[in-house]
Design an enzyme around this catalytic site. Structure first.
Site, PDB file in Angstrom:
ATOM      1  N   LYS A   1       0.863  -1.184   0.000  1.00  0.00           N
ATOM      2  CA  LYS A   1       0.000   0.000   0.000  1.00  0.00           C
ATOM      3  C   LYS A   1       0.889   1.220   0.000  1.00  0.00           C
ATOM      4  CE  LYS A   1      -4.473   0.900   0.206  1.00  0.00           C
ATOM      5  NZ  LYS A   1      -5.595   0.063  -0.277  1.00  0.00           N
TER       6      LYS A   1
HETATM    7  P1  NAD Z   1     -13.190   7.408  -3.166  1.00  0.00           P
HETATM    8  O1  NAD Z   1     -12.233   8.501  -2.877  1.00  0.00           O
HETATM    9  O2  NAD Z   1     -13.627   7.179  -4.566  1.00  0.00           O
HETATM   10  O3  NAD Z   1     -14.517   7.618  -2.282  1.00  0.00           O
HETATM   11  C1  NAD Z   1     -14.529   7.784  -0.900  1.00  0.00           C
HETATM   12  C2  NAD Z   1     -15.907   8.275  -0.507  1.00  0.00           C
HETATM   13  O4  NAD Z   1     -16.025   8.327   0.908  1.00  0.00           O
HETATM   14  C3  NAD Z   1     -16.223   9.682  -1.000  1.00  0.00           C
HETATM   15  O5  NAD Z   1     -17.577   9.732  -1.395  1.00  0.00           O
HETATM   16  C4  NAD Z   1     -16.012  10.559   0.240  1.00  0.00           C
HETATM   17  O6  NAD Z   1     -16.780  11.738   0.192  1.00  0.00           O
HETATM   18  C5  NAD Z   1     -16.512   9.607   1.289  1.00  0.00           C
HETATM   19  N1  NAD Z   1     -16.041   9.872   2.636  1.00  0.00           N
HETATM   20  C6  NAD Z   1     -14.794  10.188   3.060  1.00  0.00           C
HETATM   21  N2  NAD Z   1     -14.791  10.336   4.397  1.00  0.00           N
HETATM   22  C7  NAD Z   1     -16.032  10.089   4.800  1.00  0.00           C
HETATM   23  C8  NAD Z   1     -16.674  10.072   6.070  1.00  0.00           C
HETATM   24  N3  NAD Z   1     -16.007  10.355   7.193  1.00  0.00           N
HETATM   25  N4  NAD Z   1     -17.985   9.763   6.110  1.00  0.00           N
HETATM   26  C9  NAD Z   1     -18.659   9.472   4.981  1.00  0.00           C
HETATM   27  N5  NAD Z   1     -18.131   9.490   3.773  1.00  0.00           N
HETATM   28  C10 NAD Z   1     -16.840   9.798   3.689  1.00  0.00           C
HETATM   29  O7  NAD Z   1     -12.560   6.105  -2.515  1.00  0.00           O
HETATM   30  P2  NAD Z   1     -12.914   4.593  -2.836  1.00  0.00           P
HETATM   31  O8  NAD Z   1     -11.969   4.101  -3.858  1.00  0.00           O
HETATM   32  O9  NAD Z   1     -14.391   4.458  -3.051  1.00  0.00           O
HETATM   33  O10 NAD Z   1     -12.483   3.906  -1.457  1.00  0.00           O
HETATM   34  C11 NAD Z   1     -13.362   3.857  -0.328  1.00  0.00           C
HETATM   35  C12 NAD Z   1     -12.892   2.767   0.615  1.00  0.00           C
HETATM   36  O11 NAD Z   1     -12.858   1.525  -0.095  1.00  0.00           O
HETATM   37  C13 NAD Z   1     -11.488   2.948   1.186  1.00  0.00           C
HETATM   38  O12 NAD Z   1     -11.447   2.368   2.476  1.00  0.00           O
HETATM   39  C14 NAD Z   1     -10.630   2.119   0.238  1.00  0.00           C
HETATM   40  O13 NAD Z   1      -9.419   1.710   0.848  1.00  0.00           O
HETATM   41  C15 NAD Z   1     -11.567   0.963   0.004  1.00  0.00           C
HETATM   42  N6  NAD Z   1     -11.299   0.181  -1.206  1.00  0.00           N
HETATM   43  C16 NAD Z   1     -11.277   0.756  -2.441  1.00  0.00           C
HETATM   44  C17 NAD Z   1     -11.047  -0.049  -3.557  1.00  0.00           C
HETATM   45  C18 NAD Z   1     -11.084   0.484  -4.956  1.00  0.00           C
HETATM   46  O14 NAD Z   1     -10.963  -0.307  -5.897  1.00  0.00           O
HETATM   47  N7  NAD Z   1     -11.282   1.780  -5.153  1.00  0.00           N
HETATM   48  C19 NAD Z   1     -10.808  -1.420  -3.399  1.00  0.00           C
HETATM   49  C20 NAD Z   1     -10.860  -1.972  -2.122  1.00  0.00           C
HETATM   50  C21 NAD Z   1     -11.112  -1.155  -1.027  1.00  0.00           C
END
Ligand code: NAD
Length: 432
Positions: free
Chosen positions: A121
């Site tokens: 990461k």
């Molecule tokens: P992203 O940046 O596209 O979206 C994050 C979202 O969460 C946004 O809508 C933001 O406004 C919201 N957010 C942030 N802080 C917040 C809070 N305190 N309360 C409510 N909403 C909040 O990110 P993503 O890629 O969707 O990732 C989200 C989670 O999923 C992370 O934990 C990431 O590690 C995990 N994840 C992502 C992927 C991927 O392929 N993108 C894969 C596995 C896990």
């Protein structure tokens, strides 16, 4: 008790305002499973720490001509089953310990879906909303150059995470390729289609959440037709989870949120409208057809399915007793603290852990990496059919352990994953 040689601070995670350290949580989760698996103490001690950690300074020219130096990290927790794999996060709250935790979770995630990757990461301490597009591009290209000594298609392959996009992966790939003097498409996944991305990658994590919810609900005899679903976080993961759960499982999305707060309508929200609103730069809080709720209130709303898909440590000892969902699937990494896990399990709420629920992204990243190395393009049908196979098999493996061991699903998933990693280390002989 197992002998663990590294000294680390004890875990503080009571969820009552005490600072929660994700890395300590990740270590505690490993300690718990090591004890249950009767893991070799040497392998356990090794897996409590990342294999390799790099901190870099990223000098970046700002639009006004000044230079800012950002701090970035890349952590490789394990290369025992294959190259390190995991995303890059751009966020002001990034810390080395957070990156270490996320890298360890990536090791388990790759292992639970049985793809030949280890865990890694990375991240930069930055609020990208304060930067221009050009500044983000220059920072990203420099980050690729600074990480070059430890990354590579057979070594460590980054991907998108919070606040990083396919466009950013394209810049990263181009920055790394310029340094190498040749096009190295397999250096990152989650790239735009035009430069070697895979069909189905953008929605893969949300699709994986959907498959795991469907597969677990079926085994729980839980009817999802018109069942209310609540989604925290409406980014890459949350949006596709909301849309696909509705489309493929018949659920009804009643609440979603982003950093601006949440919106709730017990009769159902129009997910397509919300996606459009976000795509046009709007905030969930601007959506008119529902009541405003805070992110804290959102988690406690009446629903059948709850998908935390924002950041870590959202479900804690403080609110776990008030969660009303029957089934939780962790779209985000690390949204539930260990204390909350215990409470949810005692209350009979099934929590599909992050390493399984959100593994769709890394699985399709694996497909993208394969396509890059073989110079192939797979159709969307091929990608989705393979994803379906990998994730259904992973859910079946974890469910079997869950039934056999009478533990919660996180422990069951960890038992499957940690066993696979430990066997890989064992079969190569121990170097300590
Ligand atoms: P992203 O940046 O596209 O979206 C994050 C979202 O969460 C946004 O809508 C933001 O406004 C919201 N957010 C942030 N802080 C917040 C809070 N305190 N309360 C409510 N909403 C909040 O990110 P993503 O890629 O969707 O990732 C989200 C989670 O999923 C992370 O934990 C990431 O590690 C995990 N994840 C992502 C992927 C991927 O392929 N993108 C894969 C596995 C896990």
């Amino acid at each position: 008790m197992l002998a663990v040689s590294q000294e680390t601070k004890p875990v503080v995670s009571n969820g009552n305002g005490v600072e929660i350290n994700s890395f300590h949580i990740a270590q505690q989760q490993l300690d718990n499973v090591a004890e249950r698996l009767n893991l070799d103490p040497g392998i356990h001690a090794r897996l409590r720490q990342p294999k390799r950690t790099l901190e870099v300074a990223i000098p970046t020219k700002m639009d006004d001509g000044s230079v800012r130096v950002f701090t970035g990290y890349r952590v490789q927790h394990s290369l025992d089953r294959g190259p390190a794999k995991g995303g890059l996060r751009y966020h002001p709250d990034v810390t080395l310990d957070e990156v270490k935790a996320l890298s360890m979770w990536m090791t388990w995630k790759s292992a639970v879906v049985d793809i030949p990757f280890g865990g890694g990461k990375g991240g930069i301490i930055v609020d990208p909303k304060q930067l221009s597009k050009g500044e983000i591009e220059r920072m990203t290209r420099r980050f690729a150059i600074e990480l070059a000594p430890i990354i590579g298609p057979e070594m460590d392959i980054p991907a998108p995470d919070v606040n990083t996009t396919p466009q950013i992966m394209g810049w990263f790939m181009d920055g790394y390729s310029s340094l190498m003097g040749r096009r190295v498409t397999a250096i990152v996944t989650g790239k735009p289609l035009e430069v070697g991305g895979s069909l189905g990658r953008t929605e893969a994590t949300g699709r994986g959440v959907t498959i795991s919810v469907r597969e677990v609900a079926r085994r729980m005899n839980l009817d999802l037709q018109a069942a209310p679903a609540v989604i925290q976080g409406f980014g890459n993961v949350g949006r596709y989870a909301a849309a696909l759960l509705q489309q493929e499982c018949g659920t009804k999305t009643v609440a979603v949120s982003d950093t601006s707060g949440g919106v709730y309508n017990p009769h159902g929200l129009n997910v397509a409208d919300l996606v459009r609103l976000k795509e046009e730069g709007g905030r969930v809080a601007d959506y008119k057809d529902g009541d405003r709720v805070s992110n804290e209130e959102l988690l406690e709303l009446p629903c059948t399915v709850l998908i935390p898909s924002a950041l870590e440590n959202q479900i804690t000892a403080q609110n776990a007793g008030r969660i009303q969902a029957k089934l939780i699937a962790e779209g985000a990494n690390g949204p539930t603290t260990p204390a909350a896990d215990t409470i949810l399990h005692e209350r009979g709420i099934v929590n599909v852990p992050d390493i399984l629920a959100n593994a769709g992204g890394v699985t399709v990243s694996y497909f993208e990496w394969q396509q890059g190395l073989r110079h192939e393009y797979w159709t969307l049908e091929e990608v989705n059919a393979k994803l379906e196979r990998f994730l259904s098999r992973a859910v079946a493996n974890v469910w079997e352990r869950y039934q056999q061991e009478q533990v919660d699903m996180r422990m069951a998933a960890y038992m499957v994953a940690v066993r696979r990693v430990a066997d890989a280390i064992h079969n190569c002989g121990t170097a300590y």
